[in-house]
Scaffold this active site. Structure first.
Site, PDB file in Angstrom:
ATOM      1  CB  SER A  94      15.628 152.200   2.888  1.00  0.00           C
ATOM      2  OG  SER A  94      15.437 151.570   4.124  1.00  0.00           O
ATOM      3  CG  ASP A 231      17.218 148.317   5.858  1.00  0.00           C
ATOM      4  OD1 ASP A 231      18.306 148.095   6.420  1.00  0.00           O
ATOM      5  OD2 ASP A 231      16.756 149.467   5.724  1.00  0.00           O
TER       6      ASP A 231
END
Length: 462
Positions: A94, A231
């Site tokens: 992530s 992200d």
């Protein structure tokens, strides 16, 4: 610290994500899945291709057919796997730095929940494997990304963003090409910004000052209406207005939910209280932080126009939204829907994003994190705040008298005299400590955040 499940998926240091550990977790997961096909995707971290290879080889050896979707966003992978009734694993860390990585697990109907994580963990501890008599087959699916792109162009229409000039901050988001394709398909003019072949960890929930300065300068230099990004694995959005000001993810969630016609909203306790001031929302349910908790909450309203979103902006659609074409549910954290819907909402009303946001009830939040903390010391500090009223009152004395405390996730403290809020919680699977603040003005929230970060850091260092 060994790799462990946190708010979303299994994460750990790359050096600790050994071939054996990854293989054992894949085998454990496959014992909990009632299907014989696994979709696999990955982000752009240097370690992701090798981990993906281990995942694929392990699944094939377990007699499972593997569909390798390559590098693509987590929601794009989930869309294809769920439509096929297959399980999925996304290799991603992530927003965290490249020295870490992880696995996100999906059942045929969507993300694993906390009960599912417990089953996987138990199976892992037992070195469990599913019985097999044959080797699975391997196929590739490069069209998985296109299916995701087509989803939004079809639903919003080819002129939904016409006339808008949108910058795409590419950095190392796995969805950088996806974003550009979607925006172009919706009629926007695209300005690519800051492509990087080196992985850059961008936390859309806590954008650093240097990046904020870049965003502002790009908006001015290129005369942009907005800048969009995500992200690393594209399940968290970042959208800034024409001034380069980042719109918080939970505000994007409010705008998107209103635009889609949602009546029931599920969101973590860390989200802006604004969501509870929107008259169109008949019910707002607050949960612990993490998409598994949001999804579990959404399941309580499965017959309603229910949506979920997090403070980081990740958006979960739980009903069929009626747009130019129907938009089917995708109850997994998504980045593109809140970006597109917010831009489309502003355009449809003949407004800028600045005007659209300013028309919402005034409630402002700020968030950041302390990195490389001692997790044991942080846990002990939080426990003292929760269990000892004297210590809690003394720690927060500089803010004011405490009017309410919420222990849904970490500790969330309200101060009645000022209307301010402080929420503290450690990360579940990284050496980080999150601090959230809320106030009646943007400046007040920022000042409170800076003060609280300093006080927490001083406490953890002593």
């Amino acid at each position: 610290m060994a790799p462990a499940f946190g708010t979303s998926g299994l994460r750990g240091l790359v050096t600790e994500l050994t071939d054996e550990l990854v293989s054992d977790y894949v085998n454990a997961f496959l014992t909990t899945v009632d299907c014989d096909t696994l979709y696999v995707g990955r982000d752009l971290r240097p370690s992701s291709p090798e981990i993906s290879s281990v995942v694929c080889k392990t699944a094939l050896s377990a007699g499972v057919d593997v569909v390798d979707c390559g590098a693509l966003g987590t929601p794009a992978l989930a869309l294809s796997s769920m439509n096929a009734g297959a399980a999925a694993i996304m290799i991603t860390g992530s927003h965290i730095p490249a020295d870490r990585n992880g696995l996100k697990f999906y059942l045929p109907h969507g993300e694993v929940l906390k009960d599912d994580e417990a089953k996987i963990t138990q199976a892992y501890s037992m070195k469990a494997k599913r019985p097999t008599k044959s080797v699975g087959t391997l196929a590739e699916m490069p069209e998985a990304e296109k299916r995701y792109i087509d989803r939004y162009i079809s639903a919003f229409g080819t002129d939904a963003l016409s006339g808008l000039r949108v910058g795409v901050y590419r950095h190392s988001s796995v969805a950088r090409d996806t974003m550009e394709a979607i925006f172009k398909g919706l009629g926007a003019e695209i300005v690519p910004l800051a492509h990087s072949d080196t992985f850059i960890p961008v936390d859309t929930e806590a954008v650093d000052p240097e990046t904020r300065t870049l965003l502002q300068s790009w908006c001015e230099e290129f005369k942009l209406d907005a800048i969009a990004s995500t992200d690393g694995d594209a399940d968290r959005p970042m959208l800034c207005d024409a001034t380069g000001t980042v719109i918080p993810g939970d505000i994007l969630g409010v705008i998107t939910s209103k635009f889609l016609g949602a009546t029931h909203v599920v969101t973590p306790v860390s989200s802006n209280d604004m969501v509870r001031q929107i008259p169109e929302f008949e019910k707002v349910d607050l949960t612990r932080i993490g998409s598994p908790f949001v999804i579990a909450g959404m399941q309580n309203f499965s017959n309603k126009n229910v949506v979920g979103f997090e403070a980081n902006g990740g958006y979960l659609l739980g009903f069929t939204a009626q747009l130019k074409e129907p938009l089917s549910p995708l109850p997994t954290r998504d980045c593109m829907l809140p970006i597109i819907a917010s831009l489309a909402a502003a355009k449809s009303q003949g407004q800028s994003l600045v005007t659209l946001v300013n028309a919402l009830p005034p409630c402002f939040t700020a968030a950041d994190r302390l990195k490389n903390i001692d997790k044991e010391k942080a846990a002990a500090f939080l426990e003292r705040l929760i269990t000892d009223e004297t210590i809690k009152a003394d720690f927060f004395r500089f803010v004011g008298p405490i009017s309410a405390t919420d222990l849904t996730d970490g500790i969330r403290v309200e101060f009645g005299e000022t209307g301010e809020v402080v929420h503290l919680r450690p990360s579940g699977n990284a050496p980080e400590f999150r601090v959230y603040t809320q106030a009646k003005t943007k400046d007040a929230a920022s000042v409170l955040l800076k003060s609280m970060l300093g006080k927490v850091e001083d406490t953890l260092q002593n």
